[in-house]
Design a protein around this motif. Structure first.
Motif, mmCIF file in Angstrom:
data_model
loop_
_atom_site.group_PDB
_atom_site.id
_atom_site.type_symbol
_atom_site.label_atom_id
_atom_site.label_comp_id
_atom_site.label_asym_id
_atom_site.label_seq_id
_atom_site.Cartn_x
_atom_site.Cartn_y
_atom_site.Cartn_z
ATOM 1 N N VAL A 1 9.896 12.778 -12.595
ATOM 2 C CA VAL A 1 11.180 12.501 -11.949
ATOM 3 C C VAL A 1 11.444 13.501 -10.831
ATOM 4 O O VAL A 1 11.831 13.127 -9.713
ATOM 5 C CB VAL A 1 12.316 12.526 -12.980
ATOM 6 N N LEU A 2 11.227 14.785 -11.089
ATOM 7 C CA LEU A 2 11.506 15.807 -10.083
ATOM 8 C C LEU A 2 10.579 15.678 -8.877
ATOM 9 O O LEU A 2 11.015 15.792 -7.723
ATOM 10 C CB LEU A 2 11.370 17.199 -10.710
ATOM 11 N N VAL A 3 9.298 15.453 -9.141
ATOM 12 C CA VAL A 3 8.359 15.257 -8.031
ATOM 13 C C VAL A 3 8.744 14.014 -7.241
ATOM 14 O O VAL A 3 8.710 14.000 -5.999
ATOM 15 C CB VAL A 3 6.916 15.140 -8.563
ATOM 16 N N GLY A 4 9.140 12.947 -7.943
ATOM 17 C CA GLY A 4 9.543 11.722 -7.259
ATOM 18 C C GLY A 4 10.742 11.930 -6.358
ATOM 19 O O GLY A 4 10.784 11.395 -5.232
ATOM 20 N N ILE A 5 11.712 12.704 -6.800
ATOM 21 C CA ILE A 5 12.885 12.977 -5.966
ATOM 22 C C ILE A 5 12.477 13.757 -4.720
ATOM 23 O O ILE A 5 12.945 13.490 -3.606
ATOM 24 C CB ILE A 5 13.954 13.734 -6.783
ATOM 25 N N GLY A 6 11.567 14.717 -4.883
ATOM 26 C CA GLY A 6 11.090 15.473 -3.728
ATOM 27 C C GLY A 6 10.323 14.604 -2.749
ATOM 28 O O GLY A 6 10.509 14.694 -1.530
ATOM 29 N N VAL A 7 9.459 13.738 -3.275
ATOM 30 C CA VAL A 7 8.707 12.830 -2.418
ATOM 31 C C VAL A 7 9.645 11.870 -1.694
ATOM 32 O O VAL A 7 9.454 11.548 -0.516
ATOM 33 C CB VAL A 7 7.660 12.061 -3.251
ATOM 34 N N ALA A 8 10.690 11.402 -2.400
ATOM 35 C CA ALA A 8 11.656 10.497 -1.775
ATOM 36 C C ALA A 8 12.340 11.163 -0.592
ATOM 37 O O ALA A 8 12.558 10.533 0.452
ATOM 38 C CB ALA A 8 12.691 10.044 -2.807
ATOM 39 N N ALA A 9 12.691 12.445 -0.745
ATOM 40 C CA ALA A 9 13.331 13.156 0.361
ATOM 41 C C ALA A 9 12.395 13.258 1.567
ATOM 42 O O ALA A 9 12.807 13.058 2.718
ATOM 43 C CB ALA A 9 13.760 14.543 -0.102
ATOM 44 N N ALA A 10 11.117 13.561 1.301
ATOM 45 C CA ALA A 10 10.154 13.665 2.397
ATOM 46 C C ALA A 10 9.945 12.306 3.075
ATOM 47 O O ALA A 10 9.867 12.217 4.307
ATOM 48 C CB ALA A 10 8.826 14.201 1.867
ATOM 49 N N LEU A 11 9.870 11.248 2.288
ATOM 50 C CA LEU A 11 9.671 9.920 2.855
ATOM 51 C C LEU A 11 10.876 9.459 3.670
ATOM 52 O O LEU A 11 10.737 8.776 4.679
ATOM 53 C CB LEU A 11 9.377 8.922 1.740
ATOM 54 N N SER A 12 12.072 9.824 3.216
ATOM 55 C CA SER A 12 13.269 9.477 3.973
ATOM 56 C C SER A 12 13.235 10.114 5.361
ATOM 57 O O SER A 12 13.564 9.469 6.373
ATOM 58 C CB SER A 12 14.519 9.929 3.209
ATOM 59 N N ALA A 13 12.808 11.379 5.424
ATOM 60 C CA ALA A 13 12.680 12.044 6.722
ATOM 61 C C ALA A 13 11.599 11.376 7.572
ATOM 62 O O ALA A 13 11.764 11.204 8.787
ATOM 63 C CB ALA A 13 12.351 13.520 6.505
ATOM 64 N N LEU B 1 0.824 -1.207 0.000
ATOM 65 C CA LEU B 1 0.000 0.000 0.000
ATOM 66 C C LEU B 1 0.862 1.262 0.000
ATOM 67 O O LEU B 1 0.548 2.241 -0.692
ATOM 68 C CB LEU B 1 -0.918 -0.008 1.227
ATOM 69 N N GLY B 2 1.968 1.244 0.762
ATOM 70 C CA GLY B 2 2.846 2.414 0.777
ATOM 71 C C GLY B 2 3.438 2.710 -0.587
ATOM 72 O O GLY B 2 3.490 3.876 -1.011
ATOM 73 N N GLY B 3 3.875 1.687 -1.304
ATOM 74 C CA GLY B 3 4.424 1.898 -2.635
ATOM 75 C C GLY B 3 3.387 2.407 -3.616
ATOM 76 O O GLY B 3 3.648 3.341 -4.403
ATOM 77 N N VAL B 4 2.193 1.836 -3.583
ATOM 78 C CA VAL B 4 1.139 2.246 -4.519
ATOM 79 C C VAL B 4 0.689 3.679 -4.236
ATOM 80 O O VAL B 4 0.522 4.497 -5.162
ATOM 81 C CB VAL B 4 -0.047 1.267 -4.441
ATOM 82 N N LEU B 5 0.482 4.014 -2.955
ATOM 83 C CA LEU B 5 0.046 5.375 -2.623
ATOM 84 C C LEU B 5 1.104 6.404 -3.004
ATOM 85 O O LEU B 5 0.774 7.515 -3.456
ATOM 86 C CB LEU B 5 -0.270 5.470 -1.129
ATOM 87 N N THR B 6 2.367 6.057 -2.837
ATOM 88 C CA THR B 6 3.436 6.976 -3.239
ATOM 89 C C THR B 6 3.392 7.225 -4.738
ATOM 90 O O THR B 6 3.509 8.371 -5.204
ATOM 91 C CB THR B 6 4.801 6.398 -2.845
ATOM 92 N N ALA B 7 3.215 6.168 -5.504
ATOM 93 C CA ALA B 7 3.141 6.333 -6.961
ATOM 94 C C ALA B 7 1.935 7.172 -7.365
ATOM 95 O O ALA B 7 2.028 8.026 -8.262
ATOM 96 C CB ALA B 7 3.083 4.965 -7.629
ATOM 97 N N LEU B 8 0.786 6.950 -6.714
ATOM 98 C CA LEU B 8 -0.407 7.731 -7.041
ATOM 99 C C LEU B 8 -0.197 9.208 -6.717
ATOM 100 O O LEU B 8 -0.639 10.089 -7.467
ATOM 101 C CB LEU B 8 -1.610 7.187 -6.268
ATOM 102 N N LEU B 9 0.498 9.487 -5.599
ATOM 103 C CA LEU B 9 0.795 10.878 -5.247
ATOM 104 C C LEU B 9 1.680 11.528 -6.307
ATOM 105 O O LEU B 9 1.426 12.657 -6.753
ATOM 106 C CB LEU B 9 1.474 10.924 -3.875
ATOM 107 N N ILE B 10 2.715 10.808 -6.728
ATOM 108 C CA ILE B 10 3.612 11.364 -7.749
ATOM 109 C C ILE B 10 2.861 11.573 -9.059
ATOM 110 O O ILE B 10 3.025 12.603 -9.734
ATOM 111 C CB ILE B 10 4.824 10.438 -7.946
ATOM 112 N N LEU B 11 2.018 10.610 -9.427
ATOM 113 C CA LEU B 11 1.222 10.744 -10.648
ATOM 114 C C LEU B 11 0.332 11.980 -10.593
ATOM 115 O O LEU B 11 0.232 12.748 -11.559
ATOM 116 C CB LEU B 11 0.362 9.496 -10.845
#
Length: 359
Positions: free
Chosen positions: A176-188, A147-157
């Protein structure tokens, strides 16, 4: 005096249609030969994963055990420990390799792998949320990870606008740019959640976040096998549409392709492949990122089949190395893949030009 009849114009050579790029027979043979060699290497690595270790298992005894004979001690080592680990490594490498190649081909960017654009971190965040707030493990943890992976993809989409027709390059770059930003937020977010766990739970979560095959079982083999059995035919149906999509949104729309729907289907197949595998093995860093570009360099052109084989080789090699090359210390496979992927990423970033994975 009658003028001589004008000569008939020479017939024009027929041009290939917009969706048909001529393929060199030499390159096709090279790809097929490379894939065959990679398949042989994969089988050899599966055998090595079963035979090598402490204690070593003789080949004849391993074959007898696989054939159904019970040999005290050896049967448990082969059938309950090493063979399921080898098969999980094989299937996980295939899934990660295909997932990364879908993203890199669709977005025309070699850096657009699930590791980089946040999908893997989204799946990991789902798992850590399950550990932090619900103290779950096993099957429940699996579903939280997916669910975490799917919701992340839907957010980026949604943020990138990939569901709307438009300029292909703009949509791809935004994704790609939105994904990098989301990745940074998820890492935190993951780092914060780890502080909420008890010391023992945090240690277990950190071990899982590294990515390891040490908990591989036949049940996990079944999960990955079913996922691939369902998703591979879907991907095979989508690959021709992906080739048309590579021509650009306007051309693809003119050829009758539903561009937003096709893009979303491809992304969701890649996300589910990645998230399911992360749920089973943890986030094996950079496997999805490495497989596609290495396959392209080996074959001279992109190949989903070769990318899957390269992904399997990477995971199997990493697990064998982690189990056998460091003395009494056993390193998780994710440590090895991370050590391989980081310098490869830096090398790709320093290249002045790169023709991203195409069809």
């Amino acid at each position: 005096m009658n003028a001589a009849p004008a000569p008939e114009p020479a017939p024009r050579a027929s041009r290939p249609g917009p969706g048909s790029r001529p393929r060199s027979p030499g390159r096709s043979r090279r790809t097929a030969l490379t894939a065959l060699v990679a398949g042989v290497i994969v089988l050899a690595l599966v055998a090595a994963r079963v035979l090598l270790g402490t204690p070593m298992v003789p080949l004849d005894q391993a074959l007898r055990v696989i054939g159904g004979e019970a040999i005290p001690g050896i049967s448990f080592i082969v059938m309950e420990n090493r063979l399921p680990t080898a098969v999980v490594a094989l299937l996980a490498g295939i899934a990660f390799g295909l997932s990364g190649t879908i993203f890199q081909t669709l977005l025309r960017n070699p850096l657009a792998s699930p590791d980089v654009i946040g999908v893997t971190l989204g799946a990991s965040a789902g798992a850590v949320i399950a550990m932090s707030f619900f103290e779950t493990d096993g099957r429940a943890l699996f579903w939280f990870t997916l669910l975490g992976g799917v919701l992340t993809a839907l957010l980026i989409l949604a943020v990138a606008g990939a569901g709307r027709p438009g300029a292909t390059g703009a949509v791809d770059n935004r994704f790609v740019l939105v994904g990098i930003g989301v990745a940074a937020a998820l890492s935190a977010l993951v780092s914060y959640l780890l502080t909420r766990l008890t010391l023992q739970s945090a240690g277990d979560a950190m071990h899982w976040l590294v990515g390891s095959l040490s908990t591989s079982t036949w049940d996990r083999v079944v999960v990955l096998a079913i996922a691939l059995a369902v998703l591979l035919p879907v991907l095979a149906l989508l690959v021709p549409r992906l080739r048309i999509l590579q021509l650009g949104d306007e051309t693809a729309t003119g050829l009758g392709l539903a561009v937003p729907r096709t893009r979303i289907w491809l992304i969701m197949v890649a996300v589910i492949l990645c998230a399911l595998t992360v749920a089973v093995t943890g986030p094996l860093s950079f496997v999805a990122f490495l497989a596609g570009p290495i396959a392209r360099m080996l074959a001279g052109r992109p190949s989903f089949v070769l990318s899957a084989a390269v992904g399997a080789v990477i995971v199997l090699l990493a697990d064998i190395a982690g189990q056998n090359l460091f003395g009494s210390t056993e390193l998780p496979a994710g440590v090895i893949t991370g050590a391989l992927g980081a310098p490869f990423l830096l090398w790709m970033l320093t290249r002045t030009t790169f023709s991203g994975p195409g069809r």
